[in-house]
Design a protein around this motif. Structure first.
Motif, mmCIF file in Angstrom:
data_model
loop_
_atom_site.group_PDB
_atom_site.id
_atom_site.type_symbol
_atom_site.label_atom_id
_atom_site.label_comp_id
_atom_site.label_asym_id
_atom_site.label_seq_id
_atom_site.Cartn_x
_atom_site.Cartn_y
_atom_site.Cartn_z
ATOM 1 N N GLY A 139 -7.076 25.564 -2.975
ATOM 2 C CA GLY A 139 -7.074 25.437 -4.427
ATOM 3 C C GLY A 139 -5.772 25.795 -5.113
ATOM 4 N N HIS A 140 -4.711 26.031 -4.353
ATOM 5 C CA HIS A 140 -3.408 26.303 -4.957
ATOM 6 C C HIS A 140 -2.787 24.987 -5.405
ATOM 7 C CE1 HIS A 140 -3.488 29.811 -1.891
ATOM 8 N NE2 HIS A 140 -4.029 30.201 -3.038
ATOM 9 N N VAL A 141 -2.339 24.942 -6.648
ATOM 10 C CA VAL A 141 -1.820 23.705 -7.227
ATOM 11 C C VAL A 141 -0.323 23.839 -7.473
ATOM 12 C CG1 VAL A 141 -2.018 22.050 -9.142
ATOM 13 C CG2 VAL A 141 -4.052 23.270 -8.317
ATOM 14 N N GLN A 142 0.413 22.803 -7.078
ATOM 15 C CA GLN A 142 1.857 22.750 -7.298
ATOM 16 C C GLN A 142 2.165 21.640 -8.309
ATOM 17 O OE1 GLN A 142 3.551 25.186 -5.784
ATOM 18 N NE2 GLN A 142 1.552 25.739 -4.896
ATOM 19 N N PHE A 143 3.173 21.894 -9.135
ATOM 20 C CA PHE A 143 3.589 20.938 -10.149
ATOM 21 C C PHE A 143 5.057 20.570 -9.932
ATOM 22 C CE2 PHE A 143 0.134 23.427 -11.896
ATOM 23 C CZ PHE A 143 -0.699 22.451 -12.430
ATOM 24 N N PRO A 144 5.483 19.414 -10.439
ATOM 25 C CA PRO A 144 6.889 19.004 -10.250
ATOM 26 C C PRO A 144 7.852 20.032 -10.817
ATOM 27 C CG PRO A 144 5.570 17.168 -11.035
ATOM 28 C CD PRO A 144 4.701 18.383 -11.129
ATOM 29 N N ARG A 145 8.990 20.180 -10.130
ATOM 30 C CA ARG A 145 10.013 21.129 -10.531
ATOM 31 C C ARG A 145 11.147 20.413 -11.262
ATOM 32 N NH1 ARG A 145 11.079 25.725 -7.591
ATOM 33 N NH2 ARG A 145 12.869 25.862 -9.005
ATOM 34 N N THR A 146 11.639 21.058 -12.307
ATOM 35 C CA THR A 146 12.872 20.624 -12.955
ATOM 36 C C THR A 146 13.741 21.863 -13.138
ATOM 37 O OG1 THR A 146 11.799 18.814 -14.139
ATOM 38 C CG2 THR A 146 13.902 19.583 -14.999
ATOM 39 N N GLY A 176 12.195 11.023 -9.829
ATOM 40 C CA GLY A 176 12.035 12.469 -9.866
ATOM 41 C C GLY A 176 10.758 12.902 -9.169
ATOM 42 N N LEU A 177 9.652 12.185 -9.427
ATOM 43 C CA LEU A 177 8.401 12.498 -8.740
ATOM 44 C C LEU A 177 8.486 12.179 -7.251
ATOM 45 C CD1 LEU A 177 5.700 11.296 -11.286
ATOM 46 C CD2 LEU A 177 6.105 13.633 -10.515
ATOM 47 N N ALA A 178 9.133 11.058 -6.918
ATOM 48 C CA ALA A 178 9.249 10.681 -5.508
ATOM 49 C C ALA A 178 10.008 11.741 -4.723
ATOM 50 C CB ALA A 178 9.943 9.326 -5.393
ATOM 51 N N GLU A 215 0.844 -1.189 0.000
ATOM 52 C CA GLU A 215 0.000 0.000 0.000
ATOM 53 C C GLU A 215 0.885 1.246 0.000
ATOM 54 O OE1 GLU A 215 -3.312 0.379 -0.230
ATOM 55 O OE2 GLU A 215 -3.398 -1.779 -0.609
ATOM 56 N N GLY A 216 0.469 2.244 -0.725
ATOM 57 C CA GLY A 216 1.219 3.489 -0.799
ATOM 58 C C GLY A 216 0.587 4.398 -1.828
ATOM 59 N N LEU A 217 1.255 5.485 -2.131
ATOM 60 C CA LEU A 217 0.761 6.421 -3.134
ATOM 61 C C LEU A 217 1.058 5.870 -4.523
ATOM 62 C CD1 LEU A 217 -0.378 9.148 -4.073
ATOM 63 C CD2 LEU A 217 1.943 10.080 -3.856
ATOM 64 N N ARG A 218 0.013 5.642 -5.308
ATOM 65 C CA ARG A 218 0.195 5.145 -6.676
ATOM 66 C C ARG A 218 0.484 6.314 -7.611
ATOM 67 N NH1 ARG A 218 -5.038 1.147 -7.495
ATOM 68 N NH2 ARG A 218 -4.761 -0.101 -5.577
ATOM 69 N N VAL A 219 1.538 6.172 -8.365
ATOM 70 C CA VAL A 219 1.944 7.190 -9.328
ATOM 71 C C VAL A 219 1.983 6.550 -10.708
ATOM 72 C CG1 VAL A 219 3.815 8.711 -10.063
ATOM 73 C CG2 VAL A 219 3.283 8.477 -7.627
ATOM 74 N N LEU A 220 1.208 7.085 -11.634
ATOM 75 C CA LEU A 220 1.224 6.570 -12.995
ATOM 76 C C LEU A 220 2.466 7.072 -13.716
ATOM 77 C CD1 LEU A 220 -0.136 5.157 -15.465
ATOM 78 C CD2 LEU A 220 -1.204 7.381 -15.952
ATOM 79 N N ALA A 242 -2.773 11.326 -10.387
ATOM 80 C CA ALA A 242 -1.886 10.157 -10.333
ATOM 81 C C ALA A 242 -0.478 10.527 -9.886
ATOM 82 C CB ALA A 242 -1.856 9.435 -11.674
ATOM 83 N N GLY A 243 -0.399 11.458 -8.912
ATOM 84 C CA GLY A 243 0.882 11.822 -8.320
ATOM 85 C C GLY A 243 1.615 12.942 -9.008
ATOM 86 N N HIS A 244 1.027 13.564 -10.023
ATOM 87 C CA HIS A 244 1.715 14.593 -10.792
ATOM 88 C C HIS A 244 1.312 16.013 -10.420
ATOM 89 C CE1 HIS A 244 2.670 11.067 -13.187
ATOM 90 N NE2 HIS A 244 3.597 11.776 -13.789
ATOM 91 N N GLU A 245 0.415 16.160 -9.455
ATOM 92 C CA GLU A 245 0.021 17.462 -8.953
ATOM 93 C C GLU A 245 -0.169 17.378 -7.445
ATOM 94 O OE1 GLU A 245 -3.470 18.966 -10.868
ATOM 95 O OE2 GLU A 245 -2.720 18.558 -12.896
#
Length: 317
Positions: A166-173, A134-136, A77-82, A157-160
């Motif tokens: 309502g503030h949304v964060q996205f992965p940083r590169t 990178g997502l982890a 069990e854990g956070l599923r990321v596609l 699916a783990g990408h936001e």
């Protein structure tokens, strides 16, 4: 396309495939349009052909010279990321608590420890692993909203990540430039390249210079600024070479070749202990003697060095 296998240095290497490119080969379909499709996600998760990489914090578990991709039924069990689709099947990561790997350190490995064999993983290549880790890493360090301080919850699916406001964060590169700087007539016997070393590195270890791009700065100007700040060398023309995902923790390495317009070295003691110019003959002699250790073969730094040298060299980190 040919693999870099020449024995003698040459002035240029047209049509060569460099080692760092193996880490980006055969990328997966990231299936971005499916990240909010709960029915599709459940359908693919229930497929026994689907494969899952278990990530504890930012570590994974190697198995049989590769990575331990498991069926969904065997995943904890854990956070599923596609991650997406590849070779006719779906790929996920499941991110579990970092404490899992802390209780069995020898069984779990950070990304840097996987690099030597990652490109040769028989089941799945580096793009899937880079995507997962990178997502982890982003999920591990991004816990609270930078705008209001509220806790963040994953979606898509783990990408936001979103907070209650309502503030949304996205992965940083983060874009980082990495460069080999040359001086002299290209291809000439006395042409030289500039390498530097940090004080914490073992004796003999040298590498290309690198640094992060700053706000409002072009990549070419970032090359010029970083080289001058670290070594005192002034760079004029800058030519793009290639790029490499480098989620250690969240960078995209953008490789360049810079031409020096000055050669006097004045090292910034804060970042470098030493910087030196090397001719091809000097580089080969020192590498063969084991007194010059160059970056590892899968890094774009190594590709930049061997691109300038004209072939493979012995000795690496």
């Amino acid at each position: 396309m040919c693999v870099l296998t020449c024995e003698e240095p040459t002035a240029s290497l047209p049509g060569v495939t460099y080692q760092h490119e193996r880490l980006s080969a055969n990328p997966h379909d990231r299936a971005g349009a499916r990240r909010a499709d709960d029915a599709w996600l459940e359908e693919r998760w229930s497929d026994p052909e689907t494969r899952v990489l278990v990530v504890s914090g930012t570590r994974v578990r190697p198995a049989d010279g590769g990575l331990d991709w498991v069926a969904p039924a065997d995943a904890p069990e854990g956070l599923r990321v596609l991650l997406g689709e590849h070779d006719g099947r779906a790929w996920f990561a499941v991110i579990v608590d970092a404490e899992v790997s802390k209780t069995a350190q020898g069984e779990w490995t950070p990304l840097r420890g996987l690099l030597p064999f990652l490109a040769d993983d028989a089941l799945a290549g580096a793009p899937l692993v880079f995507h997962a880790l990178g997502l982890a890493e982003w999920l591990f360090v991004t816990r609270f909203c930078p705008r209001c301080g509220g806790p963040l919850s994953p979606r898509a699916a783990g990408h936001e990540l979103a907070c209650a406001n309502g503030h949304v964060q996205f992965p940083r590169t983060d874009p980082a430039v990495i460069m080999i700087v040359t001086s002299g007539e290209p291809g000439a016997e006395d042409e030289r390249c500039l390498l530097g070393r940090q004080a914490v590195w073992p004796a003999g270890r040298y590498s290309t210079l690198a640094g992060f791009c700053e706000p409002g700065e072009t990549l070419e100007d970032a090359v010029r600024r970083e080289v001058r700040e670290e070594s005192g060398v002034v760079v004029g023309d800058v030519e793009y070479f290639g790029n490499q995902p480098w989620p250690l923790p969240a960078s995209l390495m953008l490789g360049f070749v810079g031409r020096a317009v000055s050669t006097a070295i004045e090292v910034d003691d804060h970042e470098l202990e030493d910087a030196r110019w090397f001719t091809r003959a000097e580089m080969r002699e020192l590498a063969e003697a084991g007194t010059l250790l160059l970056p590892q073969g899968v890094s774009i730094s190594r590709s930049l060095v061997e691109h300038w040298y004209g072939g493979p060299l012995p000795g690496q980190w």
